[in-house]
Design a protein around this motif. Structure first.
Motif, PDB file in Angstrom:
ATOM      1  N   UNK A 123      48.129  23.180  45.365  1.00  0.00           N
ATOM      2  CA  UNK A 123      46.968  23.323  46.249  1.00  0.00           C
ATOM      3  C   UNK A 123      46.659  24.787  46.503  1.00  0.00           C
ATOM      4  N   UNK A 124      47.707  25.549  46.640  1.00  0.00           N
ATOM      5  CA  UNK A 124      47.519  26.961  46.912  1.00  0.00           C
ATOM      6  C   UNK A 124      46.904  27.669  45.699  1.00  0.00           C
ATOM      7  N   UNK A 125      47.351  27.294  44.497  1.00  0.00           N
ATOM      8  CA  UNK A 125      46.783  27.888  43.287  1.00  0.00           C
ATOM      9  C   UNK A 125      45.301  27.544  43.166  1.00  0.00           C
ATOM     10  N   UNK A 126      44.964  26.282  43.460  1.00  0.00           N
ATOM     11  CA  UNK A 126      43.571  25.831  43.408  1.00  0.00           C
ATOM     12  C   UNK A 126      42.732  26.619  44.398  1.00  0.00           C
ATOM     13  N   UNK A 127      43.240  26.702  45.590  1.00  0.00           N
ATOM     14  CA  UNK A 127      42.490  27.344  46.660  1.00  0.00           C
ATOM     15  C   UNK A 127      42.259  28.829  46.384  1.00  0.00           C
ATOM     16  N   UNK A 128      43.272  29.490  45.855  1.00  0.00           N
ATOM     17  CA  UNK A 128      43.138  30.909  45.540  1.00  0.00           C
ATOM     18  C   UNK A 128      42.087  31.126  44.454  1.00  0.00           C
ATOM     19  N   UNK A 153      36.520  32.617  42.648  1.00  0.00           N
ATOM     20  CA  UNK A 153      35.291  32.242  41.932  1.00  0.00           C
ATOM     21  C   UNK A 153      34.085  32.342  42.883  1.00  0.00           C
ATOM     22  N   UNK A 154      34.272  31.810  44.081  1.00  0.00           N
ATOM     23  CA  UNK A 154      33.135  31.779  45.007  1.00  0.00           C
ATOM     24  C   UNK A 154      32.734  33.172  45.458  1.00  0.00           C
ATOM     25  N   UNK A 155      33.710  34.055  45.576  1.00  0.00           N
ATOM     26  CA  UNK A 155      33.387  35.446  45.934  1.00  0.00           C
ATOM     27  C   UNK A 155      32.537  36.061  44.819  1.00  0.00           C
TER      28      UNK A 155
END
Lengths: 416, 521
Positions: B415-420, B425-427
């Protein structure tokens, strides 16, 4: 010529309307040309609708009026929030009438009337934004009425008779806003019932206190068309136990409301006639359109209408130019029976101003051609129908509507 | 009769004015404004979400309800626009064929089982008929390609049918690539759009997530050609590719909208099966607690026998003395065997997720907790009476533990890898939107609202509840038509704000949700 000009101006500045609800006020060329007045006008067998008590005052032994109209009536709808736009393509309605009267004795006249005072034909594009309320509707009712008209004395007569009505309705709408089959075709239902008949009556009186003034009264009873075992045809239903819709029968009641007319006519300056009618249509009987499906798995359809009694104010003017031509014009204001929040697109009618004109051409002593036209002017209206429900939640259907109706008509009058 | 004729003009006048006209009709050009931009030639770039993919497949009615198609219909109310074209598949069954062999599954429909409860099943009402060997002559306004990751948009050969069996090409792009060597981006730019949208990058983490994190986080590896299907794309690779996409499209002179990436872990695919669905009665809970005391005891004893310091052995064993209570309990998951977790399992933590595709029948049989066979129960009986099981019997107890496999769960590291990755990407997306003056669409915020309480509309509230919420189709990943309509409205809002246009939004209540059918096997 001045008088003619006056009449033309009158015709342009006044109006005649198309009636509220599914009442179609097109029961005679001469009457329509004068704003559909006639409860106190004695000039043709059209009295067989407007006031049977007056038939006995017609001078000839036999009087026949027959004719019809072409109703060009359409509605546009839009919603500025979404950009949804729709226009009806309703085709041409053709209400017809036939009236005949026969003077049996000096004080008794018998008659027969056939007319179509109720009907509606509205055709929206399939699957338009309001298709969950209506795609199209075609409603027709034919009234057939034998009549007697009785002169009680020089000043007063009465008339009336039983009415036999036969009607039909065909109505199609989508089941809701979203249900489709696997290929995306919207699920819909068509209900169809024809040959639905019932009985009613009308009674009238006419009072002629002077040679120039007549006062009339007419009442036509309410008739409920009770459709039994009509056909309900469900289409594009997904193959799923969750949507147990299949072709079945339905029962429904459609009221044809009672109508009261009172009015007077006054002859002046020899060749002029002025007429005023007040109509009250007892629409409050139309509370809800309920479809009761025979198949117990199919939920019944309840559609609140809650119409209100509504008034119509009619004014007409007639001028006999010469032996050959009679010119007429009129105006009426037609109040809509639809309350705020109950504006359903199957009878999208708001208050209207209506302008009429017409003429008769007396081809010979016995035979005349009558023509009339009606232009109904509706104001643009922001309206909504707030009684459509999805999962128990009211989902109003709102937008801006504008209707118009243009109705030319032609008929003949024959006297013997 | 001459006198009569002069009234004919009145009649004619009446006929002409018979059509009702509104004062300000919405169908007249100019009612809505295109503001400072031009929607006349709209091209949409993206993945399955852009294509209108739903219910685990691409089918015609899904494509008709794709958000770009919904937007294009609204644009057409604003100004004269070119026809928005889409590479429509052949049918509403959804599966793809390659030379007659089915290579992707048919769509899901909601079917009612014999027990009366509805559940998603594969539609079998018709054979799929879309053969990807039949290449459509494009180009198409909707350039959404299901399965595409960011870098696939600039990968030559992604539409080459010969690459499909070996995984270097995409069957959906094969159907409408202008040539086998072309790229999605090149085909989009060649259309010289006046307006474009980009909604790409979801798959750069989504396939990692839906695979339960079996892929590799490739952060640090700048060569996407070495990535596996379920890997997380390196954020620098994403930034570089995304920047190429934006520069290329802006270079055609077009305005556009960039859509950021919703939190993939808030979709029903991960929120439908709760990690505490191990519901126990008091007796079973006590049995399980006893079982894990036995496990801890057996482990400690074995460790001590192998020479581990008893204190250390007891401390390590303590993590296996799990306690269960009546009511919901969290499942166990398998983790890599390590010095600190020599048995390689633990109970799930609060935020960890299970996938929608987990075998729920197996869960009921002990998957995610303990598979209590009669043999195991017998060993437990020996332990309860103070007896000493044989090493083989002790091994039986340890083997009865059945943690959830890695592929069926997202643990906290995954989850942490996904979130990072998503945050990075969004930035990138936001920065590129700002730098180029493009509309920035915060789809992440919209989906967060759908997932947390829902978004009200005239017929209810759209939520991300699986099957019933109205927002997500039966694959638990892709939206319903109503969900896509909501996406279209979100993008239209951002466009109107950026370009001072007044494109009307749609009523999402007029768009459907899941499709019902019992044409299933």
């Amino acid at each position: 010529m001045k008088k003619l000009l006056f009449l033309a101006v009158f015709a342009l500045t006044t109006a005649v309307t198309y009636a509220g609800g599914y009442r179609v006020s097109l029961q005679g060329q001469r009457a329509l040309a004068m704003g559909h007045t006639g409860v106190a006008v004695v000039n043709s067998a059209e009295l067989g609708f407007f006031n049977p008590a007056g038939l006995v005052y017609l001078e000839n032994k036999l009087n026949v009026s027959v004719g019809g109209f072409g109703v060009f009536s359409d509605v546009v709808y839009q919603n500025v929030e979404t950009g949804d736009f729709a226009r009806t393509d309703s085709g041409v309605g053709t209400p017809l009438y036939l009236y005949a009267s026969y003077k049996v004795t000096d004080w008794l006249t018998a008659g027969l009337s056939v007319y179509t005072p109720y009907g509606s034909s509205v055709e929206w594009e399939d699957d338009w934004a309001g298709s969950h309320l209506v795609n199209n509707i075609d409603l027709a009712a034919i009234y057939i009425q034998p009549l007697l008209s009785l002169k009680l004395n020089e000043y007063f007569s009465v008339g009336g008779g039983p009415i036999y009505v036969t009607g039909s309705v065909n109505f199609n709408r989508n089941l809701n806003r979203t249900l489709t089959d696997i290929d995306g075709n919207r699920a819909e239902v068509t209900v169809d019932a024809s040959g639905v008949s019932n009985w009613g009556w009308s009674a009238s009186a006419m009072f002629s206190p002077t040679e120039d003034l007549r006062i009339g009264f007419n009442y036509r009873s309410e008739i409920i068309l009770e459709a039994k075992d009509g056909d309900a045809d469900f289409e594009n239903i997904p193959n799923s136990p969750l949507t147990p819709f299949e072709d079945t029968q339905f029962d429904a009641e459609l009221p044809l409301p009672a109508e009261l007319a009172v009015g007077f006519s006054y002859e002046f300056c020899d060749k002029w006639l002025f007429a005023f009618d007040y109509n009250m249509t007892f629409w409050s009987v139309y509370e809800s359109l309920d479809l009761d499906f025979a198949n117990p798995n199919i939920p019944d359809s309840q559609n609140a209408r809650m119409y209100e009694d509504s008034s119509i104010y009619r004014f007409g003017l007639q001028y006999e130019t010469n032996d050959m031509f009679t010119l007429r014009a009129g105006y009426y204001f037609d109040e809509s029976p639809v309350q705020d929040g109950y504006f359903a697109p199957e009878t999208p009618r708001n208050d209207s101003n209506n302008f009429t004109a017409g003429l008769s051409v007396n081809v010979n002593e016995r035979f005349a051609i009558d023509a009339s036209f009606l232009y109904s002017r509706f104001k643009e209206i922001d309206a909504s129908y707030d009684f459509y429900f999805e999962n128990g939640q009211a989902v109003p259907f709102s937008g801006t509507y504008k209707s118009s109706a243009f109705v030319p008509g032609i008929g003949i009058t024959y006297k013997l | 009769m001459k006198n009569y004729i002069k009234y004919l003009p009145f009649l004619a006048l009446g006929v002409i004015s018979c059509e009702p006209e509104l004062d300000n009709p919405v169908d007249e050009v100019g009612f809505y404004s295109n503001g400072e931009t031009d929607f006349s030639n709209f091209v949409a770039l993206g993945n399955s979400l852009t294509a209108g993919y739903a219910d685990g497949a691409l089918y015609i009615t899904g494509q008709e309800n794709s958000y770009p198609n919904i937007m294009a219909q609204q644009f057409a109310k604003v100004q004269e626009t070119q026809l928005f074209t889409q590479p429509l598949v052949n049918d509403n069954a959804g599966g793809l064929l390659l030379a007659g062999n089915q290579i992707t599954a048919n769509r899901f429909v909601l079917a009612v089982g014999a027990n009366g409860s509805p559940r998603p099943q594969i539609y079998t009402g018709m054979q799929p008929t879309t053969d990807i060997a039949n290449v459509l002559s494009g180009p198409f306004s909707n350039m959404g390609v299901p399965g595409a990751k960011s870098f696939h948009l600039v990968t030559p050969g992604y539409g080459d049918v010969s690459g499909v069996p070996v995984g270097t090409a995409n069957p959906y792009f094969v159907r409408f690539a202008t040539s086998p060597s072309s790229t999605i981006l090149a085909d989009a730019a060649a259309q010289n759009p006046s307006f474009f949208s980009v909604f790409i990058g979801n798959n750069d983490v989504l396939s990692f997530a839906t695979s339960g994190g079996v892929g590799v986080d490739q952060t640090g590896n700048l060569d996407p050609s070495t990535y596996g299907m379920n890997d997380i794309t390196d954020p620098q690779v994403f930034a570089s590719v995304y920047s190429t996409i934006v520069n290329t499209m802006v270079g055609t002179g077009a305005d556009g909208a960039l859509v950021n990436l919703p939190d993939v872990t808030s979709i029903p695919f991960f929120t439908t099966v709760p990690n505490n669905a191990l519901v126990l009665d008091a007796a079973t809970a006590a049995n399980l607690t006893g079982f894990f005391q036995a496990v801890a005891g057996i482990f400690a004893q074995g460790a001590i026998q192998q020479g581990v310091d008893p204190a250390v052995a007891q401390a390590l064993a303590a993590q296996y003395a799990l306690t269960f209570s009546a009511g919901p309990n969290r499942f166990l998951i398998d983790v890599p065997v390590s010095q600190t977790n020599p048995l390689g399992f633990r109970q799930m933590t609060e935020d960890e997720l299970l996938v929608l595709t987990i075998d729920q029948a197996a869960l009921a049989q002990g998957y995610g907790s303990v598979v209590l066979t009669p043999e195991v129960l017998q060993v437990l009986g020996i332990l309860q009476t103070g007896g000493q099981p044989t090493p083989e019997q002790a091994q039986l107890v340890l083997a009865a533990v059945s943690g959830v496999d890695d592929k069926d769960a997202l643990d906290k590291d995954e989850l942490s890898a996904i979130s990072t990755a998503q945050a990075s990407y969004n930035a990138t997306i936001k920065a590129l939107a700002q730098a180029n003056g493009l509309a920035f669409v915060d789809a992440r915020a919209t989906l967060a609202q759908v997932a947390n309480g829902g978004i009200p509309f005239d017929g209810g509230v759209v939520t991300s509840q699986f099957v019933t919420g109205g927002g997500f189709s039966l694959d638990g990943v892709h939206p319903t038509p109503r969900g896509y309509a909501l996406v279209a409205n979100t993008i239209i809002d951002a466009i109107n704000a950026t370009y001072n246009s007044t494109v009307p939004k749609v009523n999402i209540g007029a768009y459907g949700t899941v499709t019902l059918s019992n044409d299933v096997q």
